[in-house]
Scaffold this active site. Structure first.
Site, PDB file in Angstrom:
ATOM      1  N   ALA A 283       1.472   4.303  14.555  1.00  0.00           N
ATOM      2  CA  ALA A 283       1.992   2.938  14.644  1.00  0.00           C
ATOM      3  C   ALA A 283       1.287   2.008  13.659  1.00  0.00           C
ATOM      4  O   ALA A 283       1.900   1.090  13.106  1.00  0.00           O
ATOM      5  CB  ALA A 283       1.843   2.414  16.063  1.00  0.00           C
ATOM      6  N   ILE A 285       0.079   2.652  10.712  1.00  0.00           N
ATOM      7  CA  ILE A 285       0.540   2.834   9.339  1.00  0.00           C
ATOM      8  C   ILE A 285       2.012   2.428   9.296  1.00  0.00           C
ATOM      9  O   ILE A 285       2.853   3.112   9.878  1.00  0.00           O
ATOM     10  CB  ILE A 285       0.385   4.291   8.875  1.00  0.00           C
ATOM     11  CG1 ILE A 285      -1.081   4.722   8.968  1.00  0.00           C
ATOM     12  CG2 ILE A 285       0.905   4.455   7.452  1.00  0.00           C
ATOM     13  CD1 ILE A 285      -1.286   6.198   8.728  1.00  0.00           C
ATOM     14  N   GLU A 287       5.176   2.853   8.448  1.00  0.00           N
ATOM     15  CA  GLU A 287       5.950   3.836   7.697  1.00  0.00           C
ATOM     16  C   GLU A 287       7.182   3.237   7.040  1.00  0.00           C
ATOM     17  O   GLU A 287       7.732   3.805   6.110  1.00  0.00           O
ATOM     18  CB  GLU A 287       6.369   4.999   8.605  1.00  0.00           C
ATOM     19  CG  GLU A 287       7.389   4.655   9.678  1.00  0.00           C
ATOM     20  CD  GLU A 287       6.740   4.116  10.942  1.00  0.00           C
ATOM     21  OE1 GLU A 287       7.461   3.851  11.897  1.00  0.00           O
ATOM     22  OE2 GLU A 287       5.505   3.942  10.952  1.00  0.00           O
ATOM     23  N   ASP A 329      11.818 -12.911 -29.407  1.00  0.00           N
ATOM     24  CA  ASP A 329      12.334 -12.924 -30.769  1.00  0.00           C
ATOM     25  C   ASP A 329      13.250 -14.135 -30.916  1.00  0.00           C
ATOM     26  O   ASP A 329      13.813 -14.619 -29.931  1.00  0.00           O
ATOM     27  CB  ASP A 329      13.095 -11.621 -31.027  1.00  0.00           C
ATOM     28  CG  ASP A 329      13.642 -11.550 -32.439  1.00  0.00           C
ATOM     29  OD1 ASP A 329      12.954 -12.025 -33.348  1.00  0.00           O
ATOM     30  OD2 ASP A 329      14.758 -11.029 -32.615  1.00  0.00           O
ATOM     31  N   ASP A 649      15.755  -7.905 -29.670  1.00  0.00           N
ATOM     32  CA  ASP A 649      16.934  -7.075 -29.862  1.00  0.00           C
ATOM     33  C   ASP A 649      16.800  -6.109 -31.023  1.00  0.00           C
ATOM     34  O   ASP A 649      17.587  -5.188 -31.151  1.00  0.00           O
ATOM     35  CB  ASP A 649      18.176  -7.950 -30.077  1.00  0.00           C
ATOM     36  CG  ASP A 649      18.040  -8.869 -31.279  1.00  0.00           C
ATOM     37  OD1 ASP A 649      16.951  -8.894 -31.881  1.00  0.00           O
ATOM     38  OD2 ASP A 649      19.008  -9.564 -31.623  1.00  0.00           O
ATOM     39  N   ASP A 653      11.198  -5.208 -32.760  1.00  0.00           N
ATOM     40  CA  ASP A 653      10.653  -5.706 -31.495  1.00  0.00           C
ATOM     41  C   ASP A 653      10.210  -4.572 -30.571  1.00  0.00           C
ATOM     42  O   ASP A 653       9.462  -4.798 -29.621  1.00  0.00           O
ATOM     43  CB  ASP A 653      11.708  -6.536 -30.742  1.00  0.00           C
ATOM     44  CG  ASP A 653      12.211  -7.703 -31.563  1.00  0.00           C
ATOM     45  OD1 ASP A 653      11.382  -8.387 -32.172  1.00  0.00           O
ATOM     46  OD2 ASP A 653      13.433  -7.922 -31.596  1.00  0.00           O
ATOM     47  N   ASN A 715       0.837  -4.733  14.022  1.00  0.00           N
ATOM     48  CA  ASN A 715       0.021  -3.546  14.259  1.00  0.00           C
ATOM     49  C   ASN A 715      -1.383  -3.898  14.723  1.00  0.00           C
ATOM     50  O   ASN A 715      -1.971  -3.204  15.551  1.00  0.00           O
ATOM     51  CB  ASN A 715      -0.039  -2.699  12.989  1.00  0.00           C
ATOM     52  CG  ASN A 715       1.300  -2.070  12.652  1.00  0.00           C
ATOM     53  OD1 ASN A 715       2.232  -2.144  13.450  1.00  0.00           O
ATOM     54  ND2 ASN A 715       1.413  -1.477  11.487  1.00  0.00           N
ATOM     55  N   GLU A 718      -1.104  -4.559  18.340  1.00  0.00           N
ATOM     56  CA  GLU A 718      -1.010  -3.330  19.133  1.00  0.00           C
ATOM     57  C   GLU A 718      -2.375  -2.669  19.299  1.00  0.00           C
ATOM     58  O   GLU A 718      -2.766  -2.264  20.411  1.00  0.00           O
ATOM     59  CB  GLU A 718      -0.042  -2.356  18.443  1.00  0.00           C
ATOM     60  CG  GLU A 718       1.409  -2.843  18.413  1.00  0.00           C
ATOM     61  CD  GLU A 718       2.274  -1.971  17.507  1.00  0.00           C
ATOM     62  OE1 GLU A 718       1.850  -0.840  17.187  1.00  0.00           O
ATOM     63  OE2 GLU A 718       3.372  -2.424  17.117  1.00  0.00           O
ATOM     64  N   ASN A 743       6.787   0.497  17.950  1.00  0.00           N
ATOM     65  CA  ASN A 743       6.719   0.686  16.506  1.00  0.00           C
ATOM     66  C   ASN A 743       8.120   0.850  15.913  1.00  0.00           C
ATOM     67  O   ASN A 743       8.459   0.255  14.882  1.00  0.00           O
ATOM     68  CB  ASN A 743       5.859   1.921  16.209  1.00  0.00           C
ATOM     69  CG  ASN A 743       5.637   2.130  14.722  1.00  0.00           C
ATOM     70  OD1 ASN A 743       5.217   1.225  14.022  1.00  0.00           O
ATOM     71  ND2 ASN A 743       5.927   3.326  14.246  1.00  0.00           N
ATOM     72  N   ASP A 747       9.297  -2.435  13.808  1.00  0.00           N
ATOM     73  CA  ASP A 747       8.954  -2.214  12.403  1.00  0.00           C
ATOM     74  C   ASP A 747      10.164  -1.917  11.528  1.00  0.00           C
ATOM     75  O   ASP A 747      10.038  -1.878  10.311  1.00  0.00           O
ATOM     76  CB  ASP A 747       7.970  -1.036  12.264  1.00  0.00           C
ATOM     77  CG  ASP A 747       6.558  -1.423  12.690  1.00  0.00           C
ATOM     78  OD1 ASP A 747       6.408  -2.518  13.264  1.00  0.00           O
ATOM     79  OD2 ASP A 747       5.641  -0.626  12.466  1.00  0.00           O
TER      80      ASP A 747
END
Length: 923
Positions: A283, A285, A287, A329, A649, A653, A715, A718, A743, A747
């Site tokens: 949870a 991390i 994802e 340019d 262009d 360049d 998180n 949690e 989660n 999430d």
């Protein structure tokens, strides 16, 4: 054979060296042999990435690898739902990245195919048209006005030849070509007048040349090789996400271990705590982060495509968000690359000419009022000379009826075939109704004396109504010496020294405004004159006036540059054109401030890197520079701390485009080499589109910070809920399956909806962020920690109160855990609206992002489902909550967001005043 030796050779020496014949060319057999030796006349594209490799590259990201490990752990513990969810998100992430990059490459290949050239070549004494890629050294090629030179050639025959070489040298005015050998060593590329270069355009005359270099040996090939050996920069977003991933892994694992140890020390079962610890790690991390980042970028890219920009790499849009300098340019990028007459001087008066580009729409104004050439004999004569002494053709074309949309209005486009300078005079005449067609029945050309670099003049003789007329144009200082009379007040009067001084003063005034000035003259031909000697023809002329022309700025560029300035972004012009012209254009566009510096290539070459680094922040215009200079300027700006966007262009360049933090090429007039080197291709060649991309990039980055703030604060809440409970010796507030469901519910959709959140109004009133800015900068870290702590404490408080009301065992514990579950989910879903603003929840309309509203409603339904759908209750260890439980849960859930929101409202708001200067933020 080296380049220096080629332009020093005579035409016959070149033929002998290449073992070719001026009249026969090569044989087909010899051409085939040389093809085997030299290869095709094409620029190397480098190693192509196969679709399979492109797809696999999407899964090399550090966060993706970590998530695969988390998936394996979840699967081993029997948490198949979470494992399947993670795998699905990883696959979606990879497919999105693959599809976007594959589409971009396919779009670029389509653009490249549109510009595939052909060539007329002499083989076995016969003229054939072949693919330019089949040319070999020694081939004799035939060229005429409008042809693109297919390889590097040495001119053998050249009749009034002009070549437009802006793609290679950056000079907007075509240069004359001849066949004379050059004795001087180390002649600059733009002054090698007996050579033609691959990809440049013949704008006038006819020529025969011998191919001396093909493919990667050409001047364009050398630049292409320089591009391939230029290191590609890692984008700030790639760097930040890699850094963030490592931080998240360390913090998540550390806190998870502490929770597990604390629980075991307080008597919780080791297996239960291990399962809870792994659930917390998964949870903790986020994802969804890689997928959300990719989706946010992909949607931004889709918006850019609708705005005529093709993004080759997803992170490149975000990189623009922290760009502090745009190096551009001039020719074709800031300007239209369409020479246009803007001022006339005749009879001592100056007239302005309106209209844009090659369209014959516009007026000739004197003191702001239109002048009718039918009522002004001097103007009519001047326009007649402009059109008669001219070989350019103005053409109107219409879009393909089959490709045009059913209800789309037909709009024609106007093009010039021939020399751009002559084209400007043709358009001038057409604006006043004086065209070659209108003069066709009145005047007939009988002879021409073409323009050459020595005379600096062109003359034609036309027959009209039984008489003859000489029409001449040329450089004013030379033409004045050939004039004995002048049109003044509709009368022909002697051209006195005083009048000549007035003409030269007007010429100098136009030149100071960066106008290219041409003088126009005429005279009637006596019946006794033979008109065969050019010196005799170009004498005793009647001077009519001056025409001042310029490659005008694009009308939208000035506003775009002003917007960049308000956003704290410096714009720099880098051009191969003359310094006077460059400075004048820069001032017209508001690019060159009062104390800003302009330097030319010679001055730049005299500077050491240290001297350039000391001045680079004060320089706004670089003129007459080479491709090596452009690369050096970009590197100096980067050393000085700038995040550099390079636009252009031309082939000249391309090395700088590749070396810049983000390279931007033009899709219509841009060369293949510049497109291949770029990260972003503008399909409409519109500089203003870059500003939209910058705004898009800033918005994307801020949205990434929004969902990072949301995900990490959630998180933290949690983990702290579990950690504090374990440290206080309380029962588990959440069981593992509840942690995983929280989660999944919070999430996913809400975080993705933040990825498409509209930008705040003052986004383009802020300075660019530093490329070294930490992802948690600007108090983001404090907001994550403070909101996370409050979410955790309030959730735990609701859990503890429920335990006191319902007991800490059996159904009482299950009810308390259900209250904690509901509180944690609702706290996060309320907090997501707070994350939309950098101030507080009260500073933005919560209903503005309809996707977020729908996402929150969906997450709420998923939360209620596991509490009120009877079959799901035993799986998720939940019970239905009553009114008292919901009151407790919602009050606790709202405290973190509204407490901080009221605190922000009570503070005196700070005005966001952004002062622009050229100094960068730390890189």
């Amino acid at each position: 054979m080296s380049q220096k030796q080629w332009y020093q050779m005579t035409a016959e020496e070149t033929l002998q060296t290449q073992q070719s014949s001026r009249s026969q060319g090569l044989s087909w057999e010899e051409a085939a042999k040389r093809m085997e030796t030299y290869g095709r006349n094409e620029l190397s594209e480098g190693a192509k990435i196969s679709p399979v490799t492109l797809l696999l590259n999407q899964f090399k990201d550090f966060m993706v690898i970590v998530l695969l490990g988390a998936t394996l752990i979840s699967g081993l513990l029997g948490e198949y739902l979470d494992a399947i969810t993670i795998i699905a998100i990883i696959i979606m992430n990879g497919i999105l990245g693959f599809v976007q990059e594959f589409r971009a490459e396919r779009s670029l290949r389509a653009l490249k195919e549109l510009s595939a050239p052909h060539a007329k070549v002499l083989r076995d004494g016969q003229v054939h048209e072949i693919q330019a890629g089949e040319l070999v050294p020694g081939d004799i090629v035939l060229l005429e006005s409008g042809d693109r030179i297919p390889a590097d050639i040495r001119f053998l025959e050249a009749s009034s030849v002009y070549a437009e070489e802006s793609a290679l040298t950056g000079e907007s005015v075509p240069v004359s070509k001849n066949t004379e050998a050059l004795a001087e060593p180390d002649v600059p590329l733009g002054d090698q007048r007996n050579l033609g270069f691959m990809g440049t355009l013949m704008t006038g005359g006819a020529a025969r040349g011998i191919v001396i270099r093909t493919g990667m040996e050409t001047e364009m090939g050398k630049i292409a090789d320089l591009i391939q050996n230029t290191e590609t920069m890692q984008t700030p977003l790639q760097h930040r996400l890699e850094q963030l991933g490592k931080i998240l892994i360390g913090v998540a694992l550390g806190l998870t271990v502490m929770v597990v140890v604390a629980g075991i020390l307080h008597g919780q079962p080791p297996y239960a705590m291990f399962l809870a610890g792994v659930s917390l790690a998964v949870a903790a991390i986020p994802e969804g982060l890689p997928a959300i980042v990719t989706i946010a970028l992909a949607l931004g890219v889709q918006r850019m495509i609708r705005r005529n920009a093709i993004v080759r790499k997803l992170p490149s849009v975000e990189t623009l968000g922290c760009a502090s300098v745009i190096c551009s340019d001039k020719t074709g990028t800031l300007t239209q690359n369409k020479m246009t007459v803007t001022h006339l001087w005749l009879g001592g008066e100056t007239c302005e000419v309106t209209g844009e580009g090659f369209s014959p729409q516009g007026d000739i104004l004197h003191h702001g009022k239109p002048v009718d050439p039918r009522k002004d004999a001097m103007l009519r004569r001047m326009l007649q000379v402009s059109v008669l002494c001219n070989n350019a053709v103005l053409q109107e074309s219409f879009p393909d009826q089959k490709r045009r949309k059913a209800k789309e209005k037909v709009r024609s486009t106007w093009e010039i075939k021939g020399d751009p300078t002559e084209g400007a005079l043709v358009v001038l005449g057409a604006k006043a109704g004086v065209t070659a067609k209108s003069l066709e029945g009145l005047y007939e050309r009988t002879s021409e004396f073409p323009f050459d670099s020595e005379r600096k003049m062109m003359s034609v003789i036309v027959r009209h109504q039984g008489g003859r007329l000489i029409c001449t144009k040329g450089a004013p200082d030379v033409l004045l010496q050939k004039c004995s009379y002048m049109l003044w007040d509709n009368k022909v009067i002697p051209f006195t020294p005083t009048l000549k001084q007035k003409v030269m003063a007007a010429n100098e005034s136009m030149a100071r405004s960066a106008l290219r000035v041409l003088g126009l003259a005429y005279r009637d031909v006596k019946s006794t004159e033979s008109c065969t000697d050019v010196e005799e023809v170009e004498s005793q002329l009647i001077f009519t006036g001056l025409a001042g022309m310029i490659d005008p700025p694009r009308k939208e560029v000035r506003d775009a540059i002003a917007k960049c300035r308000r956003a704290g972004i410096k714009t720099v012009m880098i051009t191969g054109d003359h310094q006077t012209t460059a400075e004048a254009i820069a001032r017209q566009l508001g690019m060159l401030p009062q104390n800003g510096l302009a330097v030319n290539g010679q001055q730049l070459a005299a500077m050491s890197d240290e001297q350039l680094d000391a001045k680079v922040n004060d320089i706004y215009v670089y003129a007459r520079v080479s491709p090596e200079h452009k690369l050096r300027i970009v590197k100096s700006l980067q050393r000085s701390g700038h995040v550099v966007a390079m636009t252009g262009d031309g082939v000249n360049d391309a090395p700088a485009i590749k070396a810049a933090d983000i390279g931007i090429a033009m899709g219509i007039n841009g060369t293949d080499v510049s497109k291949e080197a770029s990260a972003l291709v503008l399909a409409d060649d519109n500089f203003a589109t870059i500003v939209s991309a910058i705004e898009e990039g800033r918005g994307i980055y801020e949205n990434i910070r929004k969902f990072i703030r949301y995900l990490l604060a959630s998180n933290v809440g949690e983990i702290l809920t579990m950690f504090i409970a374990m440290m206080a010796g309380l029962p588990l507030p959440l069981v593992p399956i509840q942690i995983l469901w929280v989660n999944l519910v919070t999430d996913g959709l809400p975080a993705m909806a933040l990825g498409v959140d509209p930008a705040e109004k003052d986004l383009m009133q802020q300075r660019p962020r530093s490329a070294r800015e930490n992802i948690f900068a600007r108090r983001l870290g404090w907001k994550i920690i403070s909101r996370g702590v409050l979410i955790g404490v309030c959730t735990l408080g609701a859990f503890w109160i429920s335990l006191k009301m319902n007991g800490s065992h059996g159904q009482g514990l299950v009810r308390a855990q259900s209250v904690a579950f509901a509180t944690l989910v609702m706290a996060q879903l309320i907090h997501v609206f707070d994350c939309r603003s950098s101030r507080s929840i009260f500073h933005r309309n919560p209903l503005q992002n309809k996707y977020l509203v729908l996402a929150v409603l969906s997450s709420t339904v998923l939360m209620l489902a596991v509490m009120y759908v009877t079959p799901l209750q035993p799986i998720f260890k939940t019970v239905p909550l009553g009114l008292r439980d919901w009151v407790l849960s919602l009050i606790a859930a709202g405290i973190p967001t509204f407490l901080m929101g009221f605190g922000s409202v009570m503070q005196k708001p700070k005005k966001r005043v952004i002062r622009y200067d050229s100094k960068p933020l730390p890189r």
